[in-house]
Design an enzyme around this catalytic site. Structure first.
Site, PDB file in Angstrom:
ATOM      1  N   GLU A   1      24.519   2.578 -24.889  1.00 37.87           N
ATOM      2  CA  GLU A   1      22.882   3.070 -24.145  1.00 37.87           C
ATOM      3  C   GLU A   1      21.942   4.169 -24.153  1.00 37.87           C
ATOM      4  O   GLU A   1      21.248   4.833 -24.402  1.00 37.87           O
ATOM      5  CB  GLU A   1      23.077   3.007 -22.730  1.00 37.87           C
TER       6      GLU A   1
ATOM      7  N   HIS B   1      30.582  13.457 -20.767  1.00 38.46           N
ATOM      8  CA  HIS B   1      30.805  12.300 -20.844  1.00 38.46           C
ATOM      9  C   HIS B   1      31.439  12.743 -22.556  1.00 38.46           C
ATOM     10  O   HIS B   1      31.350  11.553 -24.341  1.00 38.46           O
ATOM     11  CB  HIS B   1      30.196  11.198 -21.478  1.00 38.46           C
TER      12      HIS B   1
ATOM     13  N   ASP C   1      30.818  14.890 -11.049  1.00 41.72           N
ATOM     14  CA  ASP C   1      30.291  13.392 -10.707  1.00 41.72           C
ATOM     15  C   ASP C   1      31.339  12.204 -10.688  1.00 41.72           C
ATOM     16  O   ASP C   1      32.073  12.116 -10.712  1.00 41.72           O
ATOM     17  CB  ASP C   1      29.647  13.505 -12.299  1.00 41.72           C
TER      18      ASP C   1
ATOM     19  N   HIS D   1      30.909   9.125 -12.442  1.00 42.29           N
ATOM     20  CA  HIS D   1      31.702   8.458 -13.247  1.00 42.29           C
ATOM     21  C   HIS D   1      32.437   9.536 -14.261  1.00 42.29           C
ATOM     22  O   HIS D   1      32.779  11.009 -14.143  1.00 42.29           O
ATOM     23  CB  HIS D   1      30.590   8.410 -14.620  1.00 42.29           C
TER      24      HIS D   1
ATOM     25  N   ASP E   1      25.370  11.797  -8.401  1.00 44.71           N
ATOM     26  CA  ASP E   1      25.277  10.569  -8.135  1.00 44.71           C
ATOM     27  C   ASP E   1      26.483   9.671  -7.626  1.00 44.71           C
ATOM     28  O   ASP E   1      26.132   8.535  -7.721  1.00 44.71           O
ATOM     29  CB  ASP E   1      25.392   9.735  -9.356  1.00 44.71           C
TER      30      ASP E   1
ATOM     31  N   TYR F   1      21.219   9.616 -10.865  1.00 47.11           N
ATOM     32  CA  TYR F   1      19.778   9.211 -10.405  1.00 47.11           C
ATOM     33  C   TYR F   1      18.957   8.573  -9.980  1.00 47.11           C
ATOM     34  O   TYR F   1      17.774   7.728 -10.128  1.00 47.11           O
ATOM     35  CB  TYR F   1      20.208   8.233 -11.949  1.00 47.11           C
TER      36      TYR F   1
END
Length: 343
Positions: A118, A160, A196, A198, A285, A324
């Protein structure tokens, strides 16, 4: 609290993101920064400060040199090969394939150095990533110089990005470089707290075998959420790093009560670790209306989270990561900063 931010982040804005089998406007887009900047002004924060140039010296201590060269040259090599669009990985090395040889062709190099398709590279991605790193480094320099805390409004984000792969909208791991800078400056032990939604698989990857940097993360269960293949509770570190990696894994629908308990657990581990400096990967997020999250935190919860983190009492750099739900990202981010300051 001083904030460091570069307008060069706008140089990175891919045309699309592969999501649900179609191309959409990327969730990670320049408009995210505008809402945070507006909220900082509304709440009376000092004007943001532009950083100087990024210094790759500390990055080279923890990141692969070939990976850095790839990021710097990928766009030009992609175009020289006759590729018409943006740099997007068509695949990645799979199980039982060779990982010890880097392809010569740029298409193969992209697949080798990417872990999530992505994430596209554009003409301005490298410069934007450098400017993001520069903001993080300027914030670290401010704290190393005596400030209690500083905020690095980084875009693109970083947690990430591993030592040799990009993905998850991330290219250079800003938080990891800041942690390494604290170590280079004399801090015997440093903690990275990742809030976060994630899992910060890149930060974990970089420090997994080191005992001088604690990585503590609160995130969605990787059985249900990106990055899927890292972030499980039984990942506690290896070798000298055994015990210096803490993953607090939470499931769909998690509200602030269980999330705050996990945060307190991370804070207790940071104190027991004896950290002398703290880096916060500040993603918001976990918010209830975030389009790519399944936690249920509300905006006031981020204020309380900031207070809890502030009570740790360490010199702290807060580094922007995800978030987001764009129209609420400013409120949620600044709530963390104000809560921290209140503490």
């Amino acid at each position: 609290m001083r904030t460091f931010f570069s307008e060069d982040h706008r140089l990175h804005f891919p045309k699309g993101e592969l999501s649900g089998g179609r191309f959409i406007t990327p969730h990670e887009r320049p408009a995210r920064m505008e809402f945070i900047l507006s909220r900082l002004r509304e709440r009376g924060f000092p004007p943001v400060e532009a950083p100087g140039e990024a210094d790759l010296t500390p990055a080279r201590r923890i990141l692969d040199e070939g990976f850095l060269h790839f990021l710097e040259t990928a766009w030009d090599e992609w175009k020289a090969a006759g590729m018409e669009g943006e740099v997007i990985a068509a695949g990645m090395p799979t199980r039982r394939q060779r990982h010890d040889r880097i392809p010569r062709h740029i298409d193969g190099k992209v697949e080798y150095y990417c872990h999530a398709s992505e994430t596209a590279i554009t003409r301005g991605t490298w410069q934007a990533a450098l400017s993001s790193l520069a903001s993080a480094q300027a914030a670290q320099a401010a704290v190393a110089g005596g400030e209690r805390a500083a905020f690095a409004l980084c875009r693109p984000p970083g947690h990430h990005a591993t030592r040799d792969q990009y993905g998850g909208y991330c290219f250079l791991n800003n938080a990891a470089v800041v942690a390494e800078m604290f170590r280079m400056g004399g801090a015997a032990r440093v903690a990275v707290l990742d809030i976060d939604f994630h899992h910060g698989n890149g930060t974990q990857d970089i420090f997994y075998r080191r005992g001088d940097v604690l990585f503590a993360s609160i995130h969605g269960d990787p059985l249900d959420a990106y990055p899927y293949f890292a972030g499980f509770a039984d990942e506690t570190g290896e070798g000298e790093g055994e015990g210096a990696n803490l993953n607090c894994v939470l499931g769909p629908g998690t509200g602030y009560g269980p999330w705050a308990e996990a945060l307190d657990h991370c804070i207790a581990r940071i104190r027991d670790f004896g950290a002398e400096a703290l880096v916060v990967s500040l993603g918001v997020d976990a918010y209830k209306n975030d389009p790519i999250s399944f936690f249920r935190l509300d905006s006031p919860d981020f204020l309380d989270a900031g207070r809890r983190i502030g009570r740790i009492g360490l010199p702290t750099v807060l580094v922007m990561e995800g978030g987001y739900a764009i129209e609420q990202i400013g409120v949620n981010t600044v709530n963390v900063l104000e809560g921290f300051a209140d503490a």
